[in-house]
Design an enzyme around this catalytic site. Structure first.
Site, PDB file in Angstrom:
ATOM      1  N   ASP A 121       1.046  -1.068  -0.019  1.00 54.54           N
ATOM      2  CA  ASP A 121       0.278   0.074  -0.190  1.00 54.54           C
ATOM      3  C   ASP A 121       1.111   1.360   0.064  1.00 54.54           C
ATOM      4  O   ASP A 121       1.953   0.698   0.268  1.00 54.54           O
ATOM      5  CB  ASP A 121      -1.154   0.511   1.143  1.00 54.54           C
ATOM      6  CG  ASP A 121      -1.938   1.375   1.564  1.00 54.54           C
ATOM      7  OD1 ASP A 121      -2.008   1.647   0.658  1.00 54.54           O
ATOM      8  OD2 ASP A 121      -1.138   1.899   2.888  1.00 54.54           O
ATOM      9  N   ASP A 125      -1.796  -0.802   5.785  1.00 57.67           N
ATOM     10  CA  ASP A 125      -2.215  -0.266   7.268  1.00 57.67           C
ATOM     11  C   ASP A 125      -3.602  -0.119   7.718  1.00 57.67           C
ATOM     12  O   ASP A 125      -3.912   0.637   8.802  1.00 57.67           O
ATOM     13  CB  ASP A 125      -0.797   0.280   8.353  1.00 57.67           C
ATOM     14  CG  ASP A 125      -1.925   1.916   6.889  1.00 57.67           C
ATOM     15  OD1 ASP A 125      -2.092   1.940   6.279  1.00 57.67           O
ATOM     16  OD2 ASP A 125      -1.474   3.151   7.213  1.00 57.67           O
ATOM     17  N   ASP A 136      -6.874  -1.476   3.310  1.00 54.93           N
ATOM     18  CA  ASP A 136      -6.445  -2.284   3.268  1.00 54.93           C
ATOM     19  C   ASP A 136      -6.480  -4.106   3.205  1.00 54.93           C
ATOM     20  O   ASP A 136      -5.954  -5.253   3.527  1.00 54.93           O
ATOM     21  CB  ASP A 136      -4.895  -2.277   3.491  1.00 54.93           C
ATOM     22  CG  ASP A 136      -4.059  -1.653   3.597  1.00 54.93           C
ATOM     23  OD1 ASP A 136      -4.313  -0.827   1.651  1.00 54.93           O
ATOM     24  OD2 ASP A 136      -3.127  -0.263   3.581  1.00 54.93           O
TER      25      ASP A 136
END
Length: 643
Positions: A341, A540, A544
């Site tokens: 990410d 995080d 996600d």
């Protein structure tokens, strides 16, 4: 309770009870029993040497009982619970068989070495539990609660609920997660993040259970129950990791039950057939059957995996890498591609001002101070970044606008000294003017992945403030290290194509996928799995979590959301991306040691079995060879405890 009694309850120091001798020795009882067993064997051998045979047998018998008690109890209990014979029972049968044919010393030595290997396994387990014990000690049992009437009262942490207010004094540990409502201090968060430098905490900042309040008294309102804190989740993660078996361990344990039945069946045949087929005496036949029972037992094979896995998990926990189970640690070595990410993972997750372009009629200080004065009334991340930039660079009082209007999603309109100011997107201040400002600087910063905030005075654009979510320095190092290990890296982000392109180049990833909603992130991870096989995902945020669950190995940043932490298979407590490469190396090292253990243990078993049929090995050497290989396998696994 009177005020005086309450005061005494609070100020009276706790008297810590010293642990008893038994409590100190209890973790080492197996090793002590093995030691006593060894001493009794030596005594028995000396007595036998001086023709005190009956007393010698008594010494050997005591060695049997003391050294073999723990493993015998374990073997019988597991046999009853699982309704299946196990390795421990094979050893018990072999020791009893040795005694029956008069080989008391050999049987006692078998029990002694088996007890030593069991003590080593217990030592490994205790070492892996050490991190939990150390963490548990960091959690206070009491807290100072501020009652509605302002009085202070010491109460058990377990009785606290959300919104309760507590006082934390200098030097005390934070008992639960909460938010500061009064006071400023420095907090040592090493227990949570591993970061040794204390962090300054002010009003509205979060504090976490298990951390240490260093300098000032703070008043905190609770945001989580004691059993829901980040600290408690870390403990739960380690506990679940120790109880979850890797695929290799599950296979060995499943194989063990069938193998024991096969060995006992062969022993049954060996008790009869060699006498008739090979002409051995009954004594020799029984003797060789007992040797086979000893050397064919898969003790070393069974001990090849679990001590190694526990040692590796313990090593990772010490380095701030929490594995939720042996299966994830084992899989990590086979990862071919890793998806990242962007926001909060590769980048810091907070935009910062990178450039200020202004009309020559003004100074940068004038523009920044004025823009910050207006943006200080907004909660938008870009507005906060501009205010933070003004405070850090100039640290002067801001002007109070006469009027202000927030145009959500576009920008802000304000009046200062009867002058109208517009701050926001290009379309909000006039797109054609914005694009043409300072020789089309807007296009350049867009290509660099930066966000433009324009400042317009009445009818004229006078400034452009460029902001960017900055790539972490450690991200570049982490990506480079992974690429050196032959791992393909991909950035998956919801940002625009231009921003994604700029960030991907800066962070050194091999590929990027832009404009991803959560469902597209999941689809992207599935595509990577089809192309590369075993794929890990690092993230995080809440968005996600689905992708983390889809990947073969989900890796969460320690400062991420609760959902990400719960969904992931591995947690990086310090948000330290280079630790991923370390985790992969640890996984490869563990798998390599497990292979060494398995090959070595099978080789020793085969060698001893062949030697026995050739009548080339005596029972004492069979015992030493078999049990010695078990000890060597466990010692080899303990190497994983070292960094």
């Amino acid at each position: 309770m009177s005020t005086e009694t309450e005061f005494k309850t609070y100020v009276q120091p706790k008297v810590e009870m010293k642990p008893s001798l038994f409590a100190k020795l209890s973790p080492h009882l197996e090793l002590i029993a093995a030691g006593i067993s060894g001493i009794l064997i030596v005594i028995g051998w000396i007595l036998h040497h001086f023709d005190y045979s009956s007393i010698s047998i008594a010494a050997y018998l005591l060695a049997f009982v003391i050294g073999g008690y723990a493993k015998t109890k374990e073997g019988i209990t597991e046999t009853i619970d699982n309704k299946e014979l196990n390795v421990e029972m094979l050893m018990i049968f072999a020791a009893i068989g040795s005694a029956i044919i008069g080989y008391w010393a050999e049987g006692a030595i078998l029990i002694f070495i088996f007890a030593v290997s069991g003590a080593l396994e217990t030592y490994t387990m205790n070492k892996s539990n050490k991190e939990i014990s150390a963490l548990m000690k960091l959690q206070p049992e009491e807290a100072i609660k501020i009652l509605p009437d302002g009085r202070e009262q010491a109460v058990p942490v377990s009785s606290l609920t959300i919104s309760d207010i507590i006082l934390i004094k200098p030097g005390e540990r934070v008992p639960v997660d909460g938010k500061i409502i009064k006071g400023t201090t420095a907090i040592d968060e090493a227990a949570i993040t591993g970061e040794s430098i204390p962090l300054t905490k002010e009003i509205n900042d979060e504090v976490f259970a298990g951390t240490v309040n260093i300098s000032g008294s703070i008043t905190v309102t609770l945001t989580k129950h004691a059993d829901e804190t980040l600290f408690q989740k870390i403990i739960t993660l380690i506990q679940s990791a120790q109880s979850e078996k890797s695929p290799s361990q599950a296979f060995i344990e499943k194989f063990e039950g069938s193998y024991v039945k096969i060995v006992l069946s062969i022993v049954g045949l060996l008790l009869i057939l060699p006498h008739f087929l090979l002409g051995w005496s009954w004594n020799e036949t029984f003797y060789r059957a007992m040797i086979f029972l000893v050397v064919a037992s898969p003790c070393a094979l069974v001990a090849s995996i679990m001590p190694a896995t526990l040692s590796a998990i313990s090593n990772g926990a010490r380095a701030g890498i929490l594995f939720k189970g042996g299966v994830h640690l084992e899989n990590l070595a086979h990862v071919s591609a890793i998806a990242f990410d962007k926001t909060g993972t590769l980048t810091k997750g907070k935009p910062v001002v990178t450039d200020v372009f202004i009309d020559n009629k003004f100074t940068e200080k004038e523009i920044v101070q004025l823009t910050a004065s207006i943006e200080s009334h907004s909660n938008h991340p870009l507005a906060k970044a501009i205010v933070r930039y003004a405070e850090q660079k100039y640290n002067e009082p801001l002007t109070q606008p006469e009027s202000i209007q927030d145009n959500s999603g576009w920008g802000v309109t304000a009046k200062i000294n009867n002058t109208e100011w517009r701050i926001g997107k290009a379309a909000f201040v006039g797109e054609k003017e914005a694009i043409a400002f300072q020789n089309k600087i807007y296009e350049q910063i867009s290509n660099e992945g930066k966000t433009a905030v324009f400042v317009k005075k009445d009818t004229e654009i006078i400034a452009l403030i460029a902001l960017k979510d900055v790539v972490r320095e450690e991200s570049k190092e982490a990506i480079d290290r992974l690429k050196q290990n032959g791992i393909y890296t991909v950035m998956i982000t919801g940002d625009s194509e231009k921003t994604a392109n700029a960030i991907s180049k800066e962070s050194h990833v091999d590929e990027y996928i832009a404009e991803c909603l959560p469902e597209k992130k999941v689809a992207s991870v599935k595509e990577l799995k089809e192309k590369y096989g075993i794929v890990a995902m690092v993230g995080d945020g809440i968005n996600d979590a689905p992708a983390l669950a889809t990947a073969n190995v989900g890796i969460a940043m320690g400062e991420g959301t609760d959902v990400a932490l719960e969904t992931a298979d591995v947690v990086l407590m310090k948000n330290d991306l280079p630790r991923i490469a370390e985790a992969i190396q640890l996984s490869k090292r563990m798998n390599r040691i497990i292979k060494q253990n398995i090959i070595f243990s099978i080789s020793v078993i085969m060698l001893l079995i062949i030697s026995n049929f050739l009548q080339a090995v005596a029972l004492p050497f069979g015992v030493i060879g078999h049990e010695g290989s078990t000890i060597l396998v466990i010692l080899n696994s303990l190497r994983l405890l070292k960094s």
